[in-house]
Write a protein that holds these residues in place. Sequence first.
Motif, PDB file in Angstrom:
ATOM      1  N   ARG A   1       0.839  -1.209   0.000  1.00  0.00           N
ATOM      2  CA  ARG A   1       0.000   0.000   0.000  1.00  0.00           C
ATOM      3  C   ARG A   1       0.869   1.252   0.000  1.00  0.00           C
ATOM      4  N   SER A   2       1.974   1.200   0.724  1.00  0.00           N
ATOM      5  CA  SER A   2       2.870   2.356   0.768  1.00  0.00           C
ATOM      6  C   SER A   2       3.545   2.595  -0.583  1.00  0.00           C
ATOM      7  N   ILE A   3       3.910   1.516  -1.275  1.00  0.00           N
ATOM      8  CA  ILE A   3       4.480   1.667  -2.620  1.00  0.00           C
ATOM      9  C   ILE A   3       3.476   2.321  -3.554  1.00  0.00           C
ATOM     10  N   LEU A   4       2.228   1.868  -3.502  1.00  0.00           N
ATOM     11  CA  LEU A   4       1.189   2.469  -4.348  1.00  0.00           C
ATOM     12  C   LEU A   4       0.981   3.939  -4.002  1.00  0.00           C
ATOM     13  N   LEU A   5       1.029   4.261  -2.715  1.00  0.00           N
ATOM     14  CA  LEU A   5       0.900   5.663  -2.300  1.00  0.00           C
ATOM     15  C   LEU A   5       2.007   6.504  -2.903  1.00  0.00           C
ATOM     16  N   TRP A   6       3.248   5.993  -2.859  1.00  0.00           N
ATOM     17  CA  TRP A   6       4.374   6.741  -3.431  1.00  0.00           C
ATOM     18  C   TRP A   6       4.198   6.939  -4.932  1.00  0.00           C
ATOM     19  N   LEU A   7       3.729   5.910  -5.622  1.00  0.00           N
ATOM     20  CA  LEU A   7       3.520   6.042  -7.066  1.00  0.00           C
ATOM     21  C   LEU A   7       2.466   7.095  -7.363  1.00  0.00           C
ATOM     22  N   VAL A   8       1.404   7.127  -6.572  1.00  0.00           N
ATOM     23  CA  VAL A   8       0.359   8.136  -6.758  1.00  0.00           C
ATOM     24  C   VAL A   8       0.919   9.537  -6.509  1.00  0.00           C
ATOM     25  N   LEU A   9       1.740   9.681  -5.466  1.00  0.00           N
ATOM     26  CA  LEU A   9       2.329  10.988  -5.169  1.00  0.00           C
ATOM     27  C   LEU A   9       3.266  11.438  -6.291  1.00  0.00           C
ATOM     28  N   VAL A  10       4.087  10.519  -6.795  1.00  0.00           N
ATOM     29  CA  VAL A  10       4.988  10.873  -7.900  1.00  0.00           C
ATOM     30  C   VAL A  10       4.170  11.265  -9.127  1.00  0.00           C
ATOM     31  N   LEU A  11       3.098  10.527  -9.390  1.00  0.00           N
ATOM     32  CA  LEU A  11       2.224  10.866 -10.522  1.00  0.00           C
ATOM     33  C   LEU A  11       1.617  12.248 -10.342  1.00  0.00           C
ATOM     34  N   GLY A  12       1.166  12.558  -9.123  1.00  0.00           N
ATOM     35  CA  GLY A  12       0.575  13.862  -8.866  1.00  0.00           C
ATOM     36  C   GLY A  12       1.567  15.004  -9.071  1.00  0.00           C
ATOM     37  N   VAL A  13       2.804  14.818  -8.582  1.00  0.00           N
ATOM     38  CA  VAL A  13       3.827  15.836  -8.770  1.00  0.00           C
ATOM     39  C   VAL A  13       4.163  16.002 -10.235  1.00  0.00           C
TER      40      VAL A  13
END
Length: 306
Positions: free
Chosen positions: A287-299
């Motif tokens: 779940r934390s990996i997916l969160l990081w991917l979402v944050l990178v996508l948002g940035v």
Amino acid sequence: MTILSLILALALEQLRPISSRNPLYLAFIRFANRLERGLNAGEVRNGVYAWGVAVLPVLLIVVAAYLLLARANPVFGLIFTVLVLYLTMGFRQFSHAFTAVSKALQADDLATARSMLADWTGQHTSEMTPDEISRLAIEQGLIDSYRYVFAPVFWFAVLAWLVGPAGALLYRAASLLATKWGGRDDPFGRCAETVLAWLDYLPVRVTAAGFAVMGDFEDAVYCWRSQARAWVDRAQGILLASGAGAIGIRLGDALHMDHTVKFRPELGLGDAVSPDYLASAVGLIWRSILLWLVLVLGVTLAMWVA
């Protein structure tokens, strides 16, 4: 391109995991050994020189290669970035060991679980109970997920706009040198340990915050703030305390090792660890990996819009 590179590298690593004893890693370690033999005169400055010789030329080559390839064709730059990330990250380098320990415990094969955990952690496990094996496996899994995934991803994402994949390479090289030269009462390794501590400062806290968001937030933050400083390694203490609080378990505490009991600080709140909680730890990491991917996508999207 940053988010696409990460997704492709993670997918490639899942399909064809790279060993921690691959030829490139081994060649780098052999080079580090030669540098230590040739430059270690028992002074801190010798370690500074050796660190610069070991890391800076490799970084310059990677940055130059990335800039040339990206300028020639963005697709070439993307392929090169994925390759470097594939070589510097390593989710499967620890997840297969975690899975092997979990399967052995589920099958009540205590001898195999102990053997797998010993190979993974390098610690004596022959006297450990199933609950102690589960506890140590979760601790090692949280630490390795940071070392092999979250920290390289952090430095890649932060520096990608400037130097391509060199941020991930910087972290992996610094981690290898700190492991090789640090941990001893020798001034030569002090530079490697200090550089890694600097590189760990931000991503450790971002990773711990991710654990809190994707788990029990209040308990994770409470354990982080009140318990992490009791652990010998502060960075590991932050990761383990926040991870334990997020899952709702207690890590640390006593382990049966070397015909005695090794006492350690208790981290976390809630239940004592049993083999049933191994799946919860894996779920938190994913779940934390997916969160990081979402944050990178948002940035990335924000930068495109700007």
